[in-house]
Scaffold this active site. Structure first.
Site, PDB file in Angstrom:
ATOM      1  N   ASP A 131      -2.771   6.672  26.553  1.00 10.28           N
ATOM      2  CA  ASP A 131      -1.862   5.947  25.663  1.00 10.28           C
ATOM      3  C   ASP A 131      -2.546   5.013  24.672  1.00 10.28           C
ATOM      4  OD1 ASP A 131       0.487   7.026  26.923  1.00 10.28           O
ATOM      5  OD2 ASP A 131       0.119   5.656  28.597  1.00 10.28           O
ATOM      6  N   ARG A 159      12.482  -0.314  15.764  1.00  7.98           N
ATOM      7  CA  ARG A 159      11.525   0.740  15.397  1.00  7.98           C
ATOM      8  C   ARG A 159      11.943   2.063  16.034  1.00  7.98           C
ATOM      9  NH1 ARG A 159       5.755   1.690  14.921  1.00  7.98           N
ATOM     10  NH2 ARG A 159       5.544   3.959  14.963  1.00  7.98           N
ATOM     11  N   PRO A 168     -11.817   1.103  19.624  1.00  8.22           N
ATOM     12  CA  PRO A 168     -11.150   0.727  18.375  1.00  8.22           C
ATOM     13  C   PRO A 168     -10.132   1.783  17.935  1.00  8.22           C
ATOM     14  CG  PRO A 168     -13.524   0.430  18.198  1.00  8.22           C
ATOM     15  CD  PRO A 168     -13.276   1.200  19.441  1.00  8.22           C
ATOM     16  N   ASP A 200       5.312  -1.795  12.476  1.00 11.34           N
ATOM     17  CA  ASP A 200       4.212  -1.056  13.089  1.00 11.34           C
ATOM     18  C   ASP A 200       3.155  -2.065  13.515  1.00 11.34           C
ATOM     19  OD1 ASP A 200       2.785   1.156  13.928  1.00 11.34           O
ATOM     20  OD2 ASP A 200       1.779   1.426  12.006  1.00 11.34           O
ATOM     21  N   THR A 219       0.830  -1.205   0.000  1.00 12.00           N
ATOM     22  CA  THR A 219       0.000   0.000   0.000  1.00 12.00           C
ATOM     23  C   THR A 219       0.864   1.256   0.000  1.00 12.00           C
ATOM     24  OG1 THR A 219      -0.096   0.143   2.430  1.00 12.00           O
ATOM     25  CG2 THR A 219      -1.797  -1.167   1.328  1.00 12.00           C
ATOM     26  N   ARG A 233      -8.906   3.799   6.736  1.00 10.46           N
ATOM     27  CA  ARG A 233      -7.594   3.300   6.343  1.00 10.46           C
ATOM     28  C   ARG A 233      -7.728   1.981   5.570  1.00 10.46           C
ATOM     29  NH1 ARG A 233      -3.767   4.854  11.581  1.00 10.46           N
ATOM     30  NH2 ARG A 233      -4.495   7.016  11.731  1.00 10.46           N
ATOM     31  N   PRO A 292       1.949   4.948   1.374  1.00  7.10           N
ATOM     32  CA  PRO A 292       2.021   5.480   2.741  1.00  7.10           C
ATOM     33  C   PRO A 292       0.846   6.391   3.062  1.00  7.10           C
ATOM     34  CG  PRO A 292       3.678   6.485   1.333  1.00  7.10           C
ATOM     35  CD  PRO A 292       3.091   5.362   0.551  1.00  7.10           C
ATOM     36  N   ARG A 348       8.972   3.121   9.045  1.00  4.82           N
ATOM     37  CA  ARG A 348       9.208   2.295  10.233  1.00  4.82           C
ATOM     38  C   ARG A 348       9.502   0.856   9.810  1.00  4.82           C
ATOM     39  NH1 ARG A 348       3.207   4.078  11.235  1.00  4.82           N
ATOM     40  NH2 ARG A 348       4.098   5.631   9.872  1.00  4.82           N
TER      41      ARG A 348
END
Length: 273
Positions: free
Chosen positions: A228, A201, A232, A213, A161, A239, A163, A210
């Site tokens: 943090d 990473r 969902p 991920d 895909t 995305r 970015p 990265r």
């Protein structure tokens, strides 16, 4: 979920804060509710299709007599975890550890700790756009399979895909992972950060390149927002690189806030933009 109950299992063991408790021991009582599906065993009248409560009783007894903990909170935590790991048909457990001879120095019947623990279903997004992209992803999957408190149930195919986020960089390789876990969401996030760190990473540029991920997309039907962690996962409905691999695993899974299935969310994305 059906229940198998164990009431007042008596065990002489050596748990306590004070040295004499570890040396002399005392009597404990265990109450447990095993949450499982008893229908297959009930219809077939076949023990191999159920969880043998006698074996569970002996397993708990052996563990409590083999190990020593200072706190009954620790006894409960460890016993619940080990039962869930040892008996695959048990999906969750209510466990109570009673200590009728606790050194309190006052009249009382008993003190106890009662906990509920169980397996949770989580869905992860995995991606990489640096170096050996597939190698980093496979490394993460292999590491998850080595974790005692994680079972890797399914892995999607990998998708190349563009970015996301406007930072100029190499294309990503993305996938999705279905796991069952005894870890709480924050504990799972900590594990994923460790796996990312093991893959070198670096968090230097937001939405930047990265090596690895790993994100929690869904955790049961949980809706969670902390400093943090948000579940969902934020903006996952927009995305493509998350939804496309996820749709391979759970096309009919409904987003707990939006109420739409993964496949419907995927259909709504215009990938030509």
């Amino acid at each position: 979920m059906d229940e198998i109950r164990i009431d007042n299992l008596e065990i002489y063991a050596y748990h306590g804060v004070f040295p004499e408790e570890n040396e002399k021991g005392q009597t404990f009582y265990v109450n447990a509710i095993l949450y499982t599906d008893t229908r297959p065993a009930g219809r077939a009248d076949e023990l191999t299709l159920s969880t043998h409560y006698g074996e569970v009783c002996h397993f708990i007894t052996d563990w409590m007599q083999k190990y020593t903990c200072k706190l009954i909170e620790a006894v409960a935590e460890h016993v619940a975890e080990e039962v869930l790991l040892q008996f695959p048909l048990v999906r969750a457990i209510d466990l109570e550890i009673r200590k009728p001879q606790a050194p309190i120095g006052l009249p009382f019947e008993s003190v106890s700790v009662k906990i509920y623990r169980g397996w949770h279903k989580a869905y992860l997004s995995v991606g990489s756009n640096m170096g050996d992209r597939e190698g980093y992803i496979n490394q993460a999957i292999s590491a998850l399979k080595q974790e005692r408190l994680v079972k890797v149930d399914k892995v999607s195919g990998l998708l190349n895909t563009k970015p996301y986020g406007g930072v100029e960089q190499q294309d990503f390789l993305n996938g999705a992972i279905e796991i069952s876990t005894l870890l709480y969401p924050e504990e799972l996030l900590e594990l994923l950060h460790k796996l990312e760190a093991d893959a070198d990473r670096k968090r230097e540029v937001h939405w930047g390149p990265r090596t690895l991920d790993l994100d929690i997309i869904f955790y049961d039907k949980l809706i969670l927002e902390t400093k943090d962690l948000i579940i969902p996962h934020v903006d996952m409905e927009n995305r493509y690189f998350v939804l496309k691999p996820l749709s391979e695993l759970i096309p009919n899974y409904r987003h707990p806030i939006l109420g739409k299935t993964v496949s419907r969310l995927l259909e709504a994305i215009d990938i030509s933009e």
